[in-house]
Design a protein around this motif. Structure first.
Motif, PDB file in Angstrom:
ATOM      1  N   PRO A  58      54.513  -6.588 -38.461  1.00 14.43           N
ATOM      2  CA  PRO A  58      54.118  -6.384 -37.064  1.00 14.43           C
ATOM      3  C   PRO A  58      55.264  -5.827 -36.221  1.00 14.43           C
ATOM      4  CG  PRO A  58      54.569  -8.699 -37.452  1.00 14.43           C
ATOM      5  CD  PRO A  58      54.675  -8.002 -38.790  1.00 14.43           C
ATOM      6  N   ARG A  59      54.885  -5.174 -35.137  1.00 13.13           N
ATOM      7  CA  ARG A  59      55.901  -4.731 -34.187  1.00 13.13           C
ATOM      8  C   ARG A  59      56.325  -5.923 -33.335  1.00 13.13           C
ATOM      9  NH1 ARG A  59      52.577  -1.058 -29.828  1.00 13.13           N
ATOM     10  NH2 ARG A  59      51.275  -2.721 -29.019  1.00 13.13           N
ATOM     11  N   ARG A  60      57.506  -5.800 -32.733  1.00 15.39           N
ATOM     12  CA  ARG A  60      58.015  -6.834 -31.829  1.00 15.39           C
ATOM     13  C   ARG A  60      57.815  -6.358 -30.397  1.00 15.39           C
ATOM     14  NH1 ARG A  60      63.893  -8.416 -32.683  1.00 15.39           N
ATOM     15  NH2 ARG A  60      63.214 -10.261 -31.594  1.00 15.39           N
ATOM     16  N   VAL A  61      57.473  -7.291 -29.530  1.00 15.43           N
ATOM     17  CA  VAL A  61      57.275  -6.979 -28.118  1.00 15.43           C
ATOM     18  C   VAL A  61      58.045  -8.003 -27.303  1.00 15.43           C
ATOM     19  CG1 VAL A  61      55.581  -6.753 -26.265  1.00 15.43           C
ATOM     20  CG2 VAL A  61      54.979  -6.035 -28.588  1.00 15.43           C
ATOM     21  N   GLY A  62      58.750  -7.510 -26.285  1.00 16.64           N
ATOM     22  CA  GLY A  62      59.499  -8.405 -25.419  1.00 16.64           C
ATOM     23  C   GLY A  62      59.512  -7.910 -23.990  1.00 16.64           C
ATOM     24  N   LEU A  63      59.649  -8.840 -23.071  1.00 20.81           N
ATOM     25  CA  LEU A  63      59.695  -8.557 -21.646  1.00 20.81           C
ATOM     26  C   LEU A  63      61.143  -8.354 -21.210  1.00 20.81           C
ATOM     27  CD1 LEU A  63      58.141  -8.446 -18.925  1.00 20.81           C
ATOM     28  CD2 LEU A  63      58.609 -10.905 -18.733  1.00 20.81           C
ATOM     29  N   VAL A  64      61.417  -7.263 -20.513  1.00 19.90           N
ATOM     30  CA  VAL A  64      62.756  -7.020 -19.974  1.00 19.90           C
ATOM     31  C   VAL A  64      62.949  -7.945 -18.778  1.00 19.90           C
ATOM     32  CG1 VAL A  64      64.312  -5.341 -18.931  1.00 19.90           C
ATOM     33  CG2 VAL A  64      62.744  -4.616 -20.743  1.00 19.90           C
ATOM     34  N   ILE A  65      63.930  -8.851 -18.877  1.00 20.69           N
ATOM     35  CA  ILE A  65      64.162  -9.793 -17.781  1.00 20.69           C
ATOM     36  C   ILE A  65      65.472  -9.524 -17.043  1.00 20.69           C
ATOM     37  CG2 ILE A  65      62.704 -11.598 -18.761  1.00 20.69           C
ATOM     38  CD1 ILE A  65      65.261 -13.000 -19.743  1.00 20.69           C
ATOM     39  N   ARG A  66      66.292  -8.637 -17.614  1.00 16.48           N
ATOM     40  CA  ARG A  66      67.528  -8.247 -16.946  1.00 16.48           C
ATOM     41  C   ARG A  66      67.956  -6.876 -17.459  1.00 16.48           C
ATOM     42  NH1 ARG A  66      73.365 -11.375 -16.678  1.00 16.48           N
ATOM     43  NH2 ARG A  66      74.320  -9.813 -15.359  1.00 16.48           N
ATOM     44  N   VAL A  67      68.401  -6.044 -16.523  1.00 20.42           N
ATOM     45  CA  VAL A  67      68.924  -4.720 -16.864  1.00 20.42           C
ATOM     46  C   VAL A  67      70.383  -4.706 -16.436  1.00 20.42           C
ATOM     47  CG1 VAL A  67      68.707  -2.247 -16.433  1.00 20.42           C
ATOM     48  CG2 VAL A  67      66.655  -3.665 -16.553  1.00 20.42           C
ATOM     49  N   GLU A  68      71.263  -4.359 -17.354  1.00 20.28           N
ATOM     50  CA  GLU A  68      72.706  -4.435 -17.097  1.00 20.28           C
ATOM     51  C   GLU A  68      73.241  -3.324 -16.200  1.00 20.28           C
ATOM     52  OE1 GLU A  68      74.605  -7.046 -18.175  1.00 20.28           O
ATOM     53  OE2 GLU A  68      72.767  -7.888 -18.995  1.00 20.28           O
ATOM     54  N   HIS A  69      72.574  -2.165 -16.189  1.00 21.32           N
ATOM     55  CA  HIS A  69      73.069  -1.019 -15.430  1.00 21.32           C
ATOM     56  C   HIS A  69      72.040  -0.577 -14.397  1.00 21.32           C
ATOM     57  CE1 HIS A  69      76.356  -0.637 -18.283  1.00 21.32           C
ATOM     58  NE2 HIS A  69      75.468  -0.727 -19.265  1.00 21.32           N
ATOM     59  N   ALA A  70      72.511  -0.186 -13.231  1.00 21.67           N
ATOM     60  CA  ALA A  70      71.632   0.221 -12.130  1.00 21.67           C
ATOM     61  C   ALA A  70      70.749   1.414 -12.491  1.00 21.67           C
ATOM     62  CB  ALA A  70      72.460   0.528 -10.890  1.00 21.67           C
ATOM     63  N   ASP A  71      71.204   2.256 -13.409  1.00 25.38           N
ATOM     64  CA  ASP A  71      70.409   3.430 -13.787  1.00 25.38           C
ATOM     65  C   ASP A  71      69.360   3.127 -14.861  1.00 25.38           C
ATOM     66  OD1 ASP A  71      72.010   3.157 -16.033  1.00 25.38           O
ATOM     67  OD2 ASP A  71      72.812   5.192 -15.955  1.00 25.38           O
ATOM     68  N   GLY A  72      69.244   1.859 -15.273  1.00 23.08           N
ATOM     69  CA  GLY A  72      68.217   1.452 -16.219  1.00 23.08           C
ATOM     70  C   GLY A  72      68.548   1.663 -17.681  1.00 23.08           C
ATOM     71  N   THR A  73      69.783   2.039 -17.969  1.00 28.05           N
ATOM     72  CA  THR A  73      70.173   2.254 -19.361  1.00 28.05           C
ATOM     73  C   THR A  73      70.530   0.922 -20.032  1.00 28.05           C
ATOM     74  OG1 THR A  73      72.446   2.727 -18.673  1.00 28.05           O
ATOM     75  CG2 THR A  73      70.965   4.614 -18.943  1.00 28.05           C
ATOM     76  N   PRO A  74      70.463   0.864 -21.363  1.00 23.80           N
ATOM     77  CA  PRO A  74      70.759  -0.370 -22.099  1.00 23.80           C
ATOM     78  C   PRO A  74      72.208  -0.814 -21.928  1.00 23.80           C
ATOM     79  CG  PRO A  74      69.743   1.295 -23.516  1.00 23.80           C
ATOM     80  CD  PRO A  74      70.060   1.951 -22.217  1.00 23.80           C
ATOM     81  N   PRO A  75      72.465  -2.065 -22.237  1.00 25.08           N
ATOM     82  CA  PRO A  75      71.618  -3.056 -22.891  1.00 25.08           C
ATOM     83  C   PRO A  75      70.693  -3.768 -21.896  1.00 25.08           C
ATOM     84  CG  PRO A  75      73.774  -4.013 -22.536  1.00 25.08           C
ATOM     85  CD  PRO A  75      73.836  -2.570 -22.050  1.00 25.08           C
ATOM     86  N   TYR A  76      69.685  -4.450 -22.470  1.00 26.88           N
ATOM     87  CA  TYR A  76      68.720  -5.216 -21.692  1.00 26.88           C
ATOM     88  C   TYR A  76      68.690  -6.651 -22.201  1.00 26.88           C
ATOM     89  CZ  TYR A  76      67.027  -0.403 -21.292  1.00 26.88           C
ATOM     90  OH  TYR A  76      66.952   0.946 -21.111  1.00 26.88           O
ATOM     91  N   THR A  77      68.424  -7.582 -21.317  1.00 28.95           N
ATOM     92  CA  THR A  77      68.113  -8.936 -21.754  1.00 28.95           C
ATOM     93  C   THR A  77      66.600  -9.002 -21.872  1.00 28.95           C
ATOM     94  OG1 THR A  77      70.057  -9.829 -20.630  1.00 28.95           O
ATOM     95  CG2 THR A  77      68.336 -11.396 -21.246  1.00 28.95           C
TER      96      THR A  77
END
Length: 68
Positions: free
Chosen positions: A19-38
């Protein structure tokens, strides 16, 4: 890749039948939306710092659940 809090991370399995994995982005480290993400993963509700790979894409909530 860019994401915002509330977006969904979808990781397609590189193996047939898994199966694929699905997760909710709860924090974005950079203002421009680039990774990493929590991300809080749906399969076991754990949170982790996530760096997306080529099998990953971002879905907006309305794309997965429809607009209300």
């Amino acid at each position: 890749m860019e994401a915002q809090v509330g977006d969904w991370v979808v990781v397609e399995s590189p193996h047939v039948g898994e199966p694929r994995r699905v997760g909710l982005v709860i924090r974005v480290e950079h203002a421009d939306g680039t990774p990493p993400y929590t991300v809080r993963w749906t399969e076991d509700d754990h949170e982790s710092l996530f760096l997306p790979g080529p099998e990953t894409h971002i879905e907006k909530p309305e794309a997965l659940f429809g607009s209300k």
